[in-house]
Design a protein around this motif. Structure first.
Motif, PDB file in Angstrom:
ATOM      1  N   MET A 958       0.816  -1.204   0.000  1.00  0.00           N
ATOM      2  CA  MET A 958       0.000   0.000   0.000  1.00  0.00           C
ATOM      3  C   MET A 958       0.846   1.249   0.000  1.00  0.00           C
ATOM      4  SD  MET A 958      -3.254  -0.833   2.376  1.00  0.00           S
ATOM      5  CE  MET A 958      -4.315   0.527   2.037  1.00  0.00           C
ATOM      6  N   ALA A 959       1.874   1.212   0.860  1.00  0.00           N
ATOM      7  CA  ALA A 959       2.729   2.392   0.978  1.00  0.00           C
ATOM      8  C   ALA A 959       3.437   2.653  -0.367  1.00  0.00           C
ATOM      9  CB  ALA A 959       3.754   2.194   2.075  1.00  0.00           C
ATOM     10  N   ALA A 960       3.898   1.572  -0.977  1.00  0.00           N
ATOM     11  CA  ALA A 960       4.598   1.726  -2.258  1.00  0.00           C
ATOM     12  C   ALA A 960       3.647   2.331  -3.273  1.00  0.00           C
ATOM     13  CB  ALA A 960       5.117   0.387  -2.756  1.00  0.00           C
ATOM     14  N   GLY A 961       2.439   1.815  -3.273  1.00  0.00           N
ATOM     15  CA  GLY A 961       1.454   2.346  -4.207  1.00  0.00           C
ATOM     16  C   GLY A 961       1.252   3.827  -3.966  1.00  0.00           C
ATOM     17  N   LYS A 962       1.028   4.174  -2.705  1.00  0.00           N
ATOM     18  CA  LYS A 962       0.736   5.570  -2.402  1.00  0.00           C
ATOM     19  C   LYS A 962       1.926   6.474  -2.714  1.00  0.00           C
ATOM     20  CE  LYS A 962      -2.809   4.557   0.963  1.00  0.00           C
ATOM     21  NZ  LYS A 962      -3.062   4.210   2.374  1.00  0.00           N
ATOM     22  N   ARG A 963       3.086   5.982  -2.345  1.00  0.00           N
ATOM     23  CA  ARG A 963       4.268   6.806  -2.538  1.00  0.00           C
ATOM     24  C   ARG A 963       4.649   6.925  -4.018  1.00  0.00           C
ATOM     25  NH1 ARG A 963       6.812   9.885  -3.611  1.00  0.00           N
ATOM     26  NH2 ARG A 963       8.962  10.502  -3.138  1.00  0.00           N
ATOM     27  N   ARG A 964       4.503   5.833  -4.733  1.00  0.00           N
ATOM     28  CA  ARG A 964       4.966   5.824  -6.132  1.00  0.00           C
ATOM     29  C   ARG A 964       3.883   6.248  -7.125  1.00  0.00           C
ATOM     30  NH1 ARG A 964       9.969   6.707  -5.529  1.00  0.00           N
ATOM     31  NH2 ARG A 964      11.388   4.923  -5.419  1.00  0.00           N
ATOM     32  N   MET A 965       2.663   6.447  -6.607  1.00  0.00           N
ATOM     33  CA  MET A 965       1.604   6.867  -7.513  1.00  0.00           C
ATOM     34  C   MET A 965       2.009   8.127  -8.252  1.00  0.00           C
ATOM     35  SD  MET A 965      -0.919   9.092  -8.204  1.00  0.00           S
ATOM     36  CE  MET A 965      -2.021   9.850  -7.085  1.00  0.00           C
ATOM     37  N   ARG A 966       2.613   9.067  -7.486  1.00  0.00           N
ATOM     38  CA  ARG A 966       2.904  10.369  -8.068  1.00  0.00           C
ATOM     39  C   ARG A 966       3.885  10.291  -9.253  1.00  0.00           C
ATOM     40  NH1 ARG A 966       4.829  15.257  -4.422  1.00  0.00           N
ATOM     41  NH2 ARG A 966       6.408  13.676  -4.071  1.00  0.00           N
ATOM     42  N   PRO A 967       5.053   9.705  -9.086  1.00  0.00           N
ATOM     43  CA  PRO A 967       5.938   9.619 -10.256  1.00  0.00           C
ATOM     44  C   PRO A 967       5.336   8.799 -11.399  1.00  0.00           C
ATOM     45  CG  PRO A 967       6.848   8.392  -8.421  1.00  0.00           C
ATOM     46  CD  PRO A 967       5.713   9.210  -7.874  1.00  0.00           C
ATOM     47  N   ILE A 968       4.644   7.719 -11.027  1.00  0.00           N
ATOM     48  CA  ILE A 968       4.055   6.896 -12.085  1.00  0.00           C
ATOM     49  C   ILE A 968       3.034   7.713 -12.864  1.00  0.00           C
ATOM     50  CG2 ILE A 968       2.491   4.952 -12.527  1.00  0.00           C
ATOM     51  CD1 ILE A 968       3.953   3.434 -10.362  1.00  0.00           C
ATOM     52  N   PHE A 969       2.190   8.395 -12.117  1.00  0.00           N
ATOM     53  CA  PHE A 969       1.174   9.205 -12.762  1.00  0.00           C
ATOM     54  C   PHE A 969       1.815  10.266 -13.647  1.00  0.00           C
ATOM     55  CE2 PHE A 969      -1.129  13.220 -12.774  1.00  0.00           C
ATOM     56  CZ  PHE A 969      -2.305  12.832 -13.400  1.00  0.00           C
ATOM     57  N   LEU A 970       2.804  10.935 -13.070  1.00  0.00           N
ATOM     58  CA  LEU A 970       3.431  12.032 -13.799  1.00  0.00           C
ATOM     59  C   LEU A 970       4.087  11.563 -15.082  1.00  0.00           C
ATOM     60  CD1 LEU A 970       5.091  14.359 -11.200  1.00  0.00           C
ATOM     61  CD2 LEU A 970       3.565  14.981 -13.066  1.00  0.00           C
ATOM     62  N   THR A 971       4.881  10.506 -14.941  1.00  0.00           N
ATOM     63  CA  THR A 971       5.615  10.054 -16.128  1.00  0.00           C
ATOM     64  C   THR A 971       4.657   9.553 -17.191  1.00  0.00           C
ATOM     65  OG1 THR A 971       5.910   7.908 -15.124  1.00  0.00           O
ATOM     66  CG2 THR A 971       7.712   9.461 -14.881  1.00  0.00           C
TER      67      THR A 971
END
Lengths: 1025, 344
Positions: A958-971
């Motif tokens: 969950m934490a990985a998802g929440k934390r990495r959502m932003r770069p994934i979304f952005l890229t």
């Protein structure tokens, strides 16, 4: 891990920032320079691997040509391993053989191969019947004209125009980048001698000896030289024919009594233009065509400008009534499309920067944004050095990687900001953020490159040429961006971004958009974890739905070319006269000229225009064929007119089929083709006829024809051998007499300065225009005592021979070709037809073999290698991931992102309404590489959390998802935005690629950030920490 | 939320499917009517034309020669000159003849003198009968000799035996001629012969009295003649029979030696239908056929070709008035509907 090495380099780069900055600046400047001077083209150069072997065997019927000439030549050609047998086919028709030789794709130096063929053909000729006049190979067949010019004049005739042409050509040759200058449509003057056969008969003069006498007088002979001990002087015997007057007074008979007969006593001698076998008109008035080719590797736009300069000079120096027009203008088309594409390219850069600006703090986005032009221009510079041209394919490659280029920087900056938030100092944060992420970023980059890398090994032929620049362009761009991200970005971060972004909760309002998304995601991710089974099920559902949509979207390998130009082909039945063809062509031309959308119409009567578009091969000249080359004002008008006129005029002329031909990226002659092979001609033709009728019955089919065309009607001379032999006549002598009478017999050339005028003996026109004239033709031979009328030794009747016999791979093969309604999709109509065709095939038994050509073959030839390339790419990705994550579980988990992108790709095609084609499949390949990156970033972080922060599986996920959502979304979003201009442009070639990448990225991003964390938690549920 | 998305997706998919169905119905609509050009079949009971190249000859050629040998003094006519019957054409040197005549006259006078002297003696019976006969015969002989000598002066002159044109002239003044040598050819060209070589396979078709069209390029005349003679012996080299066509030559424009075209109609008839060979087609079995227009549709009809003449073929298997497709075959098949755009 190469952590140490990376660490060193990153730190080194930061320490010696000046070196990095200067190198970057120099490369950047070089990139800008390259963009301006790079060779440009619309598409990569396609190597046409087809050449011709042409044999001339006058008088032989199709069957005789096949038996006596074609078979021998084929046997010879198939002895070479370089020849692609399946694609080599021959046409045997009245008096001519043409073999279209396809050279295997793996042959590196086709020219050397052709030299070998040419040499071999010379030797082969000795084995052929002596009546075979010529056997030549032509491998210029694929040369494409860059410019077609017409030269016309209201006042001058062809001879006077020819004088101007010489000057024009000489001037054009001065342009250094011009390679071949060819002209077409000249009409020679000729002198005709019409013997009066009655007079000849009664003077008792044998025509054969007259012809021999005339011929000798018309040639140049070597007469030795004289050495009078002071000077050596060659002896010249000039030809006697200086004008038609001298021909008239040529003595053809003399006896000891002083009786002489001169040509003028027994013949009419006249001078005029020869009857053309084909000619060219521009807007209805007679014209000469000049074709210009460009030397490879030059900037075609520049070439166009140079030629224009030369033309301006020419226009000032020729009489004002001589008009020069451009009817096919590749430089302009290339300039148009490249400019257009460059514009899209810059908009794409802008769009990506805008996205980063929108979602990131200004300084962060500024750093990320600046890496884009840096990477792209450095890439362009490197491409220039590698000799890769600037064309839509390489530009498309750059556009696709735009998003990925910025990704590398964003991921690192994001990490840097986070480190700052955690309280690390800037220097160390910069170095650590980079070194930490070097491996995942490197792996992700490798994955994308991996999808493209196998392409050159699997794709060959036209598609191979088409995509050849993609792997290089994309690899270079990605490696450059990786280097910039690791070597330059850390320093820029250090310099520009001095504080973190997450100061506390109160800051949230400042970055509302992203935070809103983050908040929404955090909430929904919790739900997703609650109903993890449903989440996974939806993931699988999306794959199934995607696959389903993929199966129903229209397919088309290559779209039509959008250009303000199209062609109209006119087919008349075999044996139709030039005038009949001209009538149809001219009626159409008149109608088109009235249409105000039409700018120019060039008509080719009895021939086709030189190749002006790579995949539009010229047809072989024939009096029953004509072609119009129509230019409209805009691209759209061309399509409008095509649609309108096709329905109205394709069958308007009873004796002709009018085919509207929009330029095409595919070189197949018709979208639906069925090849029937077998040895027995009647069975073959009967079957072809049935297949043809089956196809015609389909409402989507507008024209069906076979390449055997219609049987050709002829006149058969039934020679009574006994009679003939008694009179000293042979069949050869009879044929020769008829040939001289009806088609003429060349007897020499009169040189008027440097203008040659051929002299020809032929029957007067009224004595060679009906069947009775054949019976009454005087036949004679050197052995015949006296000339007699043909009917004394022969009777005449009509006979038939095959229109043409086509052999493919050495077997007689009839190809039934069907043209379809505008916009109809070949594979759909073929699917309707296949059951019926299969029935026919079963009926035919073992004697005949059926195979499909056209788009079906092209699809098989292209999609299978693409599939293979993709498969190998996936295997490579698998190993890259395996090396990084060490376990098969992780690897497979990350790779689940790939199928998750299918739905998006499918939706992209469906919603934009494009057809799935070559470029769309390239889009899918790119997508596979890009989405893996999302998986890597996510799983990598989850692993880190689990192992270094000792979180449990679910929390880590969950934490990985929440934390990495932003770069994934952005890229993903940035990359998706980069291709939006491609979709918006409406280009049928590149739109599908854009649609696949854009929708694929967004949908897969959404699916990935929900499904992957849930899957991760399920995968490692039982794992010990 | 997902459901909404999924629902939306399904809607989109459905919309897509509907769109495709509509396209199909549009495609079904048009039945094909093919534009064709047609022609009406004409019956042909043809004599085919035979054409020959002929040479003009005089109808009769009379070779004229002197009766006596001698040296030519005068030639009064030239080649090509028309002469009337009785016109003096040429003379030989007549001095010898005249001298012979003088000589004969002298002898005659002498005999006359003897006769005159002997006559009274005969009357008074003093002369023996035998002597009288001798004198009488002497006179008669001398008279005949004198007459002969007188006539032989005339033989030095050559007169036209009938009217005609002088063809060849073989003498010039000063030439010595023998009686056997031809001095002139006197040609009769009131009507002329046109001699044509007829191949053996055609000669049987010709009959005496048959009309022939003769076109003479040199005078641009077109005349009608009759076959007058058909040779019975073939030319050994060319295997042709000389056939002579008699042509009236009013105005004497036609001159022997002119080359001309002769067209003869033969008796051999080709009965059939005349049709442009463009209309003929060949099916996969190698049989010829044409498309017959019946109402709005076409039917394939097998035909056979007898011969070719002018621009057409003579075919069997059709009837007069049949409408046949002339162009547009490529798009046709048996039973196709057509629209005739051009009738010829």
């Amino acid at each position: 891990m190469s952590n140490n090495k990376g660490f060193n380099i990153v730190e080194l780069a930061m320490k010696h920032k000046q070196i990095a900055i200067i190198i970057t600046a120099v490369l950047f400047a070089f990139g800008i320079f390259s963009l301006m001077v790079m060779p440009r083209n619309e598409f990569p150069e396609f190597t046409i691997r087809q050449g011709l072997v042409v044999g001339v065997y006058p008088g032989a019927t199709s069957e005789e040509v096949e038996e006596q000439l074609t078979k021998t030549v084929e046997e010879f050609l198939y002895g070479f391993k370089e020849v692609n047998r399946e694609k080599t086919y021959s046409i045997s028709k009245e008096g001519t053989m043409i073999v279209f030789v396809e050279v295997n794709n793996n042959v590196k130096d086709p020219d050397a191969f052709w030299d070998k063929i040419k040499f071999g053909l010379n030797q082969l000729k000795a084995q052929l019947p002596p009546q075979v006049l010529a056997l030549i190979a032509n491998n210029d067949f694929g040369d494409t004209s860059a410019l077609l010019l017409t030269i016309e004049s209201k006042e001058k005739n062809k001879k006077q125009l020819e004088k101007q042409l010489e000057f024009i050509e000489a001037e054009l040759r001065k342009v250094t980048t011009v390679s071949k200058v060819k002209h077409f449509g000249l009409q020679n003057e000729q002198i005709t001698i019409n013997f009066d056969k009655d007079k000849l008969a009664h003077y008792g003069v044998n025509l054969t000896s007259v012809l021999a006498a005339l011929q000798l007088e018309g040639s140049i002979y070597y007469a030795g030289e004289i050495d009078n001990s002071e000077l050596i002087t060659p002896i010249h015997v000039p030809t006697s024919f200086r004008s038609e007057r001298e021909i008239k007074s040529q003595i053809i008979y003399a006896d000891p009594l002083g009786n002489i007969i001169r040509v003028r006593d027994v013949a009419e001698v006249s001078r005029g233009f020869e009857e053309p076998s084909s000619y060219i008109l521009n807007n209805g008035s007679s014209a000469i065509l000049v074709s210009l080719e460009m030397q490879g590797g030059n900037n075609i736009v520049q070439f166009g400008e140079d030629v224009e300069l030369a033309l301006e000079k020419i226009r000032n120096n020729i009489p004002s009534d001589v008009v020069i027009n451009k009817i096919a203008n590749m430089p302009e088309a290339v300039d148009h499309s490249i400019q257009h594409f460059l514009k899209e390219f810059f908009i794409a850069i802008g769009a990506v920067i805008l996205v980063t600006l929108l979602f990131l703090p200004f300084r962060v986005s500024a750093v990320a944004g600046i890496t884009i032009p840096l990477s792209i221009f450095i890439t362009i510079g490197i491409l220039y050095i590698l000799g890769i041209e600037l064309h839509t394919v390489s530009l498309a490659g750059l556009i696709v990687v735009l998003g990925m280029v910025v990704d590398n920087a964003i991921v690192i900056i994001d990490n840097y900001v986070e480190k700052l938030d955690e309280g690390m100092d800037r220097w160390n944060a910069a170095i650590q953020s980079t070194t930490e992420l070097f491996v995942p970023v490197f792996a992700a980059t490798l994955c994308i490159i991996a999808t493209y890398l196998p392409m050159p090994f699997f794709l060959s032929g036209q598609t191979g040429d088409f995509v050849s620049s993609l792997p290089v362009t994309i690899s270079i761009a990605l490696i450059v961006s990786l280097l910039i991200a690791t070597l330059l970005v850390p320093f820029m971060c250090y310099y520009f971004i001095k504080e973190g972004v997450h100061k506390g909760e109160e800051e949230a309002s400042k970055f509302s958009l992203l935070n809103l998304l983050q908040a929404g995601y955090n909430k929904t991710l919790d739900w997703a974890f609650k109903v993890s089974a449903l989440t996974i099920f939806l993931g699988i559902g999306s794959i199934v739905l995607g696959a389903f949509i993929m199966s129903i979207v229209p397919r088309q390998l290559y779209p039509k070319v959008e250009r303000n130009q199209f062609a109209i082909e006119i087919y008349l039945q075999e044996g139709a006269t030039l005038n009949q063809t001209a009538f149809v062509a001219d009626s159409l031309r008149a109608m088109l000229s009235k249409d105000e959308r039409v700018e120019n119409v060039a008509s080719f009567i009895g021939e086709s225009s030189p190749r002006f578009h790579t995949t539009y091969a010229p047809k072989f000249p024939g009096k029953n064929y004509g072609q119009l080359l129509v230019n409209t004002q805009t691209d759209d008008q061309a399509i409008e007119i095509l649609a309108e006129y096709e329905v109205k005029y394709r069958d308007a002329f009873p004796n002709a089929y009018v085919r509207m031909k929009q330029l095409d990226m595919q070189s197949t002659e018709a979208p639906v083709e069925l090849r029937i092979s077998g040895d027995d001609l009647p069975t073959l033709k009967a079957m072809a006829e049935r297949v043809k009728e089956t196809m015609e019955d389909h409402p989507g089919v507008i024209w069906v024809r076979t390449d055997y065309t219609n049987p050709r009607q002829g006149v058969r001379i039934n020679v009574d051998d006994e009679q003939a032999n008694r009179l000293g006549l042979t069949r050869g002598a009879i044929a020769a007499s008829l040939g001289a009478g009806f088609s003429g017999f060349p007897v020499g050339t009169v040189w008027e300065g440097n203008y040659p005028i051929p002299v020809k003996v032929i029957n007067p026109e009224q004595e060679r225009d009906d069947y009775d004239d054949i019976s009454n033709q005087t036949v004679t031979s050197p052995f015949a005592a006296t000339p007699v009328a043909l009917r004394q030794v022969a009777t005449i009747n009509n006979d038939w021979s095959e229109g043409q016999i086509v052999r493919r791979n050495g077997i007689r093969t009839i190809t039934v070709r069907a043209d379809l309604e505008r916009g109809a999709l070949a594979y759909k109509i073929l699917a309707d037809l296949k059951p019926q065709i299969n029935e026919l095939e079963e009926e035919s038994g073992a004697g005949l073999t059926f195979s499909y050509g056209g788009e079906e073959e092209a699809e098989v030839e292209n999609y299978i290698p693409i599939g293979k390339a993709l498969g190998v790419g996936i295997v490579i990705i698998f190993f890259v991931l395996l090396f990084e994550f060490k376990t098969i579980k992780h690897t497979l988990l990350i790779m689940t992102t790939m199928p998750l992108s299918i739905l998006g790709a499918a939706l992209g095609i469906l919603l934009t309404g494009y057809a799935f084609g070559m470029t769309a499949s390239l889009g899918v390949m790119s997508l596979m590489g890009i989405v893996v990156r999302n998986g890597i970033i996510l799983v990598d972080y989850a692993e880190e959390l689990r192992h270094e922060k000792n979180m449990n599986v679910i929390d880590a996920a969950m934490a990985a998802g929440k934390r990495r959502m932003r770069p994934i979304f952005l890229t993903s979003f940035a990359a998706a935005m980069g291709v939006v201009p491609m979709i918006a442009s409406g280009s049928t070639l590149w739109g599908p690629l854009g649609a696949v990448v854009c929708f694929g990225l967004i949908v897969s991003m959404v699916l990935t950030i929900y499904v992957l964390p849930v899957l991760y938690s399920q995968f490692f549920k039982n794992a010990t920490i | 939320m997902y459901r909404v998305i999924v629902m939306l997706l399904f809607l989109v998919v459905f919309a897509g499917c509907n769109g495709h169905e509509e396209e199909k119905t549009v495609l079904e609509a048009t039945p094909k009517v093919i534009n064709v050009e047609t022609t009406v079949v004409k019956s042909f009971s043809g004599q085919t034309d035979l054409s020959y190249s002929g040479l003009v000859e005089a109808k009769e050629t009379t070779p004229l020669s002197f009766k006596t040998p001698g040296s030519v003094v005068q030639v009064l006519v030239d080649e090509g000159e028309f002469v009337k019957k009785g016109k003096l054409l040429a003379t030989l040197d007549d001095t010898n003849s005249k001298s012979s005549y003088e000589l004969a006259l002298q002898s005659k006078q002498q005999a006359q003198d003897a006769y005159d002297r002997m006559k009274p003696m005969k009357e008074n019976g003093t002369l023996p009968e035998i002597q009288w006969v001798e004198v009488e015969t002497g006179l008669n002989q001398a008279t005949i000799v004198a007459e002969m000598a007188e006539r032989s002066i005339e033989d030095n002159k050559l007169y036209a035996p009938k009217s005609g044109v002088i063809g060849d002239k073989n003498i010039l003044p000063g030439v010595n001629v023998l009686p056997s040598a031809t001095a002139f050819d006197l040609l009769d060209i009131n009507s002329v012969y046109v001699n044509i070589p007829v191949p053996e396979r055609e000669v049987g078709q010709l009959k005496k009295g048959q009309l022939a069209e003769v076109r003479i390029a040199a005078t641009s005349q077109s005349l009608v003649g009759k076959i007058d003679r058909i040779g019975v012996e073939a030319n050994a080299i060319s295997h042709t029979y000389p056939v002579k066509i008699l042509v009236k030559n009013e105005g004497w424009n036609i001159k022997p030696g002119m080359v001309c075209d002769v067209v003869l109609k033969t008796d051999q008839e080709y009965n059939g239908m005349l049709l442009s060979s463009k209309a003929l087609q060949l099916d996969v079995n190698g049989d010829q056929y044409v498309y017959l227009v019946e109402g709005d549709v076409v039917k394939a009809r097998p035909v056979s070709v007898t011969t070719l003449t002018k621009n057409d073929a003579v075919v069997q298997g059709l009837e007069e008035g049949d409408v046949v497709v002339l162009s547009g075959h490529n798009k046709l098949r048996n039973g196709a509907s057509v629209n005739v755009v051009n009738k010829k």
